[in-house]
Write a protein that holds these residues in place. Structure first.
Motif, short mmCIF file in Angstrom:
data_model
loop_
_atom_site.label_atom_id
_atom_site.label_comp_id
_atom_site.label_asym_id
_atom_site.label_seq_id
_atom_site.Cartn_x
_atom_site.Cartn_y
_atom_site.Cartn_z
N ILE A 205 26.64 20.56 -5.60
CA ILE A 205 27.13 22.09 -6.40
C ILE A 205 27.90 22.74 -5.39
O ILE A 205 27.66 23.20 -4.67
N LYS A 206 29.36 22.47 -5.64
CA LYS A 206 30.39 23.30 -4.80
C LYS A 206 30.66 24.63 -5.27
O LYS A 206 31.30 24.56 -6.71
N GLY B 167 25.77 30.37 5.14
CA GLY B 167 25.26 29.87 3.53
C GLY B 167 26.29 29.78 2.68
O GLY B 167 26.58 28.85 2.11
N ARG B 168 27.51 30.64 2.94
CA ARG B 168 28.53 30.63 1.98
C ARG B 168 29.30 29.32 2.42
O ARG B 168 29.85 28.78 1.59
N THR B 169 29.51 29.01 3.81
CA THR B 169 30.13 27.74 3.99
C THR B 169 29.47 26.72 3.47
O THR B 169 30.17 25.53 2.98
N TYR B 170 27.97 26.51 3.58
CA TYR B 170 27.32 25.34 2.99
C TYR B 170 27.52 25.29 1.47
O TYR B 170 27.78 24.30 0.84
N ALA B 171 27.44 26.50 0.82
CA ALA B 171 27.87 26.39 -0.58
C ALA B 171 29.27 25.98 -1.13
O ALA B 171 29.42 25.10 -2.11
N ARG B 172 30.52 26.47 -0.18
CA ARG B 172 31.72 25.91 -0.60
C ARG B 172 31.87 24.50 0.11
O ARG B 172 32.73 23.70 -0.49
N GLN B 173 30.96 23.84 0.90
CA GLN B 173 31.02 22.40 1.13
C GLN B 173 30.34 21.44 0.14
O GLN B 173 30.51 20.31 0.36
N GLY B 174 29.60 22.25 -0.80
CA GLY B 174 28.73 21.58 -1.67
C GLY B 174 27.58 20.93 -1.14
O GLY B 174 27.06 19.84 -1.69
N GLN B 175 26.94 21.71 -0.22
CA GLN B 175 25.61 21.01 0.27
C GLN B 175 24.25 21.25 -0.48
O GLN B 175 23.42 20.67 -0.03
N VAL B 176 24.56 22.13 -1.50
CA VAL B 176 23.44 22.49 -2.44
C VAL B 176 23.48 21.28 -3.47
O VAL B 176 24.45 20.89 -4.13
N LEU B 177 22.45 20.35 -3.42
CA LEU B 177 22.42 19.03 -4.19
C LEU B 177 21.97 19.50 -5.67
O LEU B 177 22.29 18.84 -6.56
N THR C 271 14.33 26.95 -7.74
CA THR C 271 14.39 25.89 -6.75
C THR C 271 15.56 25.34 -6.65
O THR C 271 16.64 25.11 -7.50
N ALA C 272 15.76 24.74 -5.24
CA ALA C 272 17.04 23.99 -4.90
C ALA C 272 16.62 23.09 -3.80
O ALA C 272 15.81 23.12 -3.08
N LYS C 273 17.77 22.08 -3.78
CA LYS C 273 17.52 21.19 -2.65
C LYS C 273 19.06 21.13 -1.85
O LYS C 273 19.92 21.38 -2.49
N VAL C 274 18.98 21.49 -0.54
CA VAL C 274 20.16 21.84 0.46
C VAL C 274 19.94 20.70 1.41
O VAL C 274 19.10 20.77 2.00
N GLN C 275 21.37 20.17 1.38
CA GLN C 275 21.39 19.00 2.52
C GLN C 275 21.88 19.79 4.01
O GLN C 275 22.71 20.40 4.06
N GLU D 159 27.14 31.90 -8.88
CA GLU D 159 28.07 31.28 -9.69
C GLU D 159 27.47 30.89 -10.75
O GLU D 159 28.34 30.79 -11.98
N ALA D 160 26.24 30.38 -10.85
CA ALA D 160 25.56 30.00 -12.14
C ALA D 160 25.31 31.13 -12.92
O ALA D 160 25.57 30.94 -14.24
N PHE D 161 25.27 32.25 -12.39
CA PHE D 161 25.22 33.69 -13.33
C PHE D 161 26.58 33.79 -13.91
O PHE D 161 26.67 34.25 -15.16
N ASP D 162 27.56 33.75 -13.15
CA ASP D 162 28.98 33.65 -13.73
C ASP D 162 28.93 32.99 -15.08
O ASP D 162 29.70 33.41 -16.03
N ASP D 163 28.49 31.82 -15.27
CA ASP D 163 28.63 30.73 -16.14
C ASP D 163 27.85 31.24 -17.33
O ASP D 163 28.09 30.71 -18.40
N ASP D 164 26.56 31.75 -17.05
CA ASP D 164 25.59 32.09 -18.17
C ASP D 164 24.78 33.23 -17.55
O ASP D 164 23.60 33.12 -16.80
N PRO D 165 25.07 34.54 -17.85
CA PRO D 165 24.21 35.53 -17.67
C PRO D 165 23.01 35.64 -17.95
O PRO D 165 22.13 36.17 -17.22
#
Length: 272
Positions: free
Chosen positions: A16-17, A50-60, A70-74, A165-171
């Motif tokens: 998820i980038k 953390g922002r760098t990880y989020a922009r690289q798509g490290q959140v699976l 819950t989340a999985k982060v590489q 950003e998920a909140f952006d899509d669905d408040p």
């Protein structure tokens, strides 16, 4: 000897980038409010990583449940880290009071039933001593399987930014995190009649000699009353219980919704 994870994570495909490549993350008022509060009390350096990880798509992956995300982060290890973002539970009596307050105010009820998140909703939660968003480190309970004891670690921070950003899509995910799914809340709002006063009602003031040369209070209030907010297109579809009818596997509300939008645009404004 303590273990320090190398700074470069294992790059992954299909994560998820974050959409925003620079600057702040979050576009809508609610996601910006969430991030502004987070950045007011969390460590800036860890949030930046953390922002760098989020922009690289490290959140699976990311899953929102009542009071827990819950989340999985590489990271740099072969096995992804498990992250949990927890908040305090809102007791049922407080939720019932909040729902009653939302249902009793016509603007809140109309906007929520139309799928919108009114900015003033945060004030309703505050009235009952319940924060809609975590306001301090005490309100946010972070756990991660990584060896970093930081709060937040970069993996949890990445998950928080992706959540924004998920909140952006669905408040309504904000309310789901706080213990009420969209379906639960809207079902309650549909069942409870609105009890807000009529916006066109004026006070009945008797005309006596004392008031003969002065404007009638009720009429003055009517002139000064702010305009009633426009009714969102398709509000009727949200107010009534949707029929269990499907056309080509699509619900009737999903099919009629665009038609109401088109009619509103054609007539130059919301339907009457």
């Amino acid at each position: 000897m303590p273990f320090f994870e190398p700074s470069k994570p294992i790059r992954v495909e299909g994560g998820i980038k974050a959409r925003t490549k620079r600057g702040s993350i979050g576009e809508e008022w609610w996601s910006r409010r969430f991030i502004d509060l987070l950045e007011s009390f969390a460590d800036k350096g860890r949030l930046q990583r953390g922002r760098t990880y989020a922009r690289q798509g490290q959140v699976l992956d990311l899953e929102v449940r009542p009071y827990e995300v819950t989340a999985k982060v590489q990271g740099s290890r072969a096995k992804a880290y498990k992250v949990t973002l927890g908040i305090d539970v809102i007791n049922e009596s407080d939720w019932e009071d909040i729902e009653d307050a939302l249902a009793s105010r016509a603007v809140f009820r109309a906007r929520l039933l139309a799928g919108e998140m009114p900015p003033e909703i945060e004030e309703v939660f505050t009235e009952f001593g319940v924060p809609l968003f975590p306001e301090s480190a005490r309100d946010l309970h972070l756990m991660c399987s990584c060896p970093d004891w930081g709060d937040p670690c970069k993996h949890a921070a990445a998950a928080l930014y992706v959540l924004a950003e998920a909140f952006d899509d669905d408040p309504f995910l904000i309310l789901a995190w706080n213990g009420r799914t969209k379906d639960q809340l809207l079902t309650t709002l549909r069942r409870q009649p609105a009890t807000a006063p009529d916006p066109l009602a004026v006070e009945d003031v008797p005309l006596t000699a004392e008031h003969f040369w002065t404007p009638v209070t009720g009429l003055a209030r009517l002139r000064e009353r702010p305009p009633v907010p426009a009714v969102p297109p398709g509000l009727l579809l949200q107010l009534v219980e949707p029929p269990k009818i499907k056309i080509r596997r699509r619900g009737l509300v999903d099919i009629l919704g665009p038609a109401f939008e088109a009619l509103a645009q054609h007539s130059g404004g919301p339907e009457e």
